[in-house]
Design a protein around this motif. Structure first.
Motif, PDB file in Angstrom:
ATOM      1  N   LEU A 203       0.823  -1.211   0.000  1.00  0.00           N
ATOM      2  CA  LEU A 203       0.000   0.000   0.000  1.00  0.00           C
ATOM      3  C   LEU A 203       0.858   1.262   0.000  1.00  0.00           C
ATOM      4  CD1 LEU A 203      -2.775  -1.007   2.579  1.00  0.00           C
ATOM      5  CD2 LEU A 203      -2.948  -0.953   0.091  1.00  0.00           C
TER       6      LEU A 203
ATOM      7  N   MET B 223       1.875   1.878  -3.509  1.00  0.00           N
ATOM      8  CA  MET B 223       0.731   2.282  -4.318  1.00  0.00           C
ATOM      9  C   MET B 223       0.373   3.736  -4.056  1.00  0.00           C
ATOM     10  SD  MET B 223      -1.503  -1.222  -3.803  1.00  0.00           S
ATOM     11  CE  MET B 223      -3.022  -0.496  -4.456  1.00  0.00           C
TER      12      MET B 223
ATOM     13  N   TYR C 265      -1.680   8.183 -10.326  1.00  0.00           N
ATOM     14  CA  TYR C 265      -2.099   6.802 -10.093  1.00  0.00           C
ATOM     15  C   TYR C 265      -3.180   6.400 -11.080  1.00  0.00           C
ATOM     16  CZ  TYR C 265      -3.235   2.499  -7.692  1.00  0.00           C
ATOM     17  OH  TYR C 265      -3.409   1.178  -7.407  1.00  0.00           O
TER      18      TYR C 265
ATOM     19  N   THR D  78      -5.440   2.902 -12.029  1.00  0.00           N
ATOM     20  CA  THR D  78      -5.770   1.544 -11.607  1.00  0.00           C
ATOM     21  C   THR D  78      -5.510   0.560 -12.729  1.00  0.00           C
ATOM     22  OG1 THR D  78      -7.497   2.399 -10.154  1.00  0.00           O
ATOM     23  CG2 THR D  78      -7.612   0.055 -10.721  1.00  0.00           C
TER      24      THR D  78
ATOM     25  N   THR E  66      -1.794  -7.416 -15.061  1.00  0.00           N
ATOM     26  CA  THR E  66      -1.094  -7.834 -13.849  1.00  0.00           C
ATOM     27  C   THR E  66      -0.019  -8.879 -14.087  1.00  0.00           C
ATOM     28  OG1 THR E  66      -2.788  -9.503 -13.429  1.00  0.00           O
ATOM     29  CG2 THR E  66      -3.091  -7.340 -12.410  1.00  0.00           C
TER      30      THR E  66
ATOM     31  N   ARG F 126       2.664   0.339  -9.674  1.00  0.00           N
ATOM     32  CA  ARG F 126       1.915  -0.619 -10.494  1.00  0.00           C
ATOM     33  C   ARG F 126       2.269  -2.057 -10.119  1.00  0.00           C
ATOM     34  NH1 ARG F 126       2.029   0.134 -16.595  1.00  0.00           N
ATOM     35  NH2 ARG F 126       0.010  -0.882 -16.439  1.00  0.00           N
TER      36      ARG F 126
ATOM     37  N   GLU G 221       0.541  -2.908  -6.857  1.00  0.00           N
ATOM     38  CA  GLU G 221      -0.879  -3.227  -7.011  1.00  0.00           C
ATOM     39  C   GLU G 221      -1.067  -4.622  -7.594  1.00  0.00           C
ATOM     40  OE1 GLU G 221      -4.966  -1.867  -9.286  1.00  0.00           O
ATOM     41  OE2 GLU G 221      -3.217  -0.543  -9.362  1.00  0.00           O
TER      42      GLU G 221
ATOM     43  N   ARG H 178      -3.074  -7.604  -5.815  1.00  0.00           N
ATOM     44  CA  ARG H 178      -4.141  -8.333  -6.499  1.00  0.00           C
ATOM     45  C   ARG H 178      -3.878  -9.837  -6.457  1.00  0.00           C
ATOM     46  NH1 ARG H 178      -7.654  -5.837 -10.121  1.00  0.00           N
ATOM     47  NH2 ARG H 178      -7.449  -3.566 -10.302  1.00  0.00           N
TER      48      ARG H 178
END
Length: 228
Positions: A172, A175, A181, A183, A189, A201, A204, A208
């Motif tokens: 976090l 991020m 930023y 998403t 990914t 990136r 994140e 995920r």
């Protein structure tokens, strides 16, 4: 005198236990050449023939000593040279993390890796390029830990708070540090589009992946530090 020294060295070598001589012979003259395959086959055959020697072989390989040395180096080196050491350290662990095992037969602890990689994720190095490299190495390391542990029944429970309280905030933190930023979509990914050069990136994507690998019973272990 030289002849006497040569003879003494040869005699001493011959007196060394066979397992030590076999281990010594697997190392190449140049690290880039990798293990000496023929000698590794001899060591493997010896291990299969004398399984009671396996413990001594493992001890002689200096794995524990090497990890202690790496630990002290990482703790001591807070200078600009840290990122030069991190690359080789990370390559070793990522390669280990990608090894597929059908029947892991020993209990493992990843406290050391989680702590070190999490600390790297919070690097505040004055040079942005070096800082990004160290943070990226930390995130990749955590990703390796996650991939190595979630499918291993004998590993220490990676979902415990002592680990999640380091892993999740580290992701976090990166991020949140993004200047602009955006998403990621689920299709982004897998490391495409320069993600490997962008800590936010990659962080994140790692988060995920962590959530995606969490079972229904473990998802709370991820959500709790997120909310905190």
């Amino acid at each position: 005198m030289g002849l006497i020294k040569h003879c003494c060295c040869g005699c001493c070598s011959a007196l060394r236990p066979r397992y030590k001589r076999l281990v010594d012979n697997i190392f190449p003259a140049s690290p880039q050449d990798g293990l000496v395959k023929s000698n590794m086959e001899k060591l493997t055959f010896y291990s299969l023939s004398s399984p009671e020697k396996l413990d001594r072989i493992g001890e002689y390989l200096f794995v524990i000593i090497a990890m202690e040395a790496m630990d002290q180096l990482l703790v001591a080196c807070h200078s600009q040279t840290l990122n030069l050491f991190v690359e080789s350290f990370l390559k070793m662990f990522v390669r280990f993390a990608n090894i597929e095992e059908d029947t892991p037969s020993y209990h493992r602890r990843y406290d050391f890796f989680v702590s070190k990689f999490s600390a790297m994720c919070h690097s505040n190095h004055s040079d942005k390029t070096a800082r990004d490299k160290i943070r990226l190495a930390g995130i990749q390391g955590l990703q390796g830990v996650i991939r190595k542990t979630v499918s291993d029944d004998l590993v220490e429970n990676i979902w415990e708070a002592q680990h999640m309280d380091k892993i999740v905030p580290s992701l976090l933190y990166n991020m949140q540090s993004a200047e602009k930023y955006e998403t990621l979509s689920c299709m982004d990914t897998d490391g495409r589009d320069g993600m490997e050069d962008d800590p936010p990136r990659l962080a994140e994507a790692c988060l995920r992946e962590l959530v995606g690998r969490a079972s229904f019973g473990h998802i709370r272990s991820v959500l709790r530090p997120v909310l905190t």
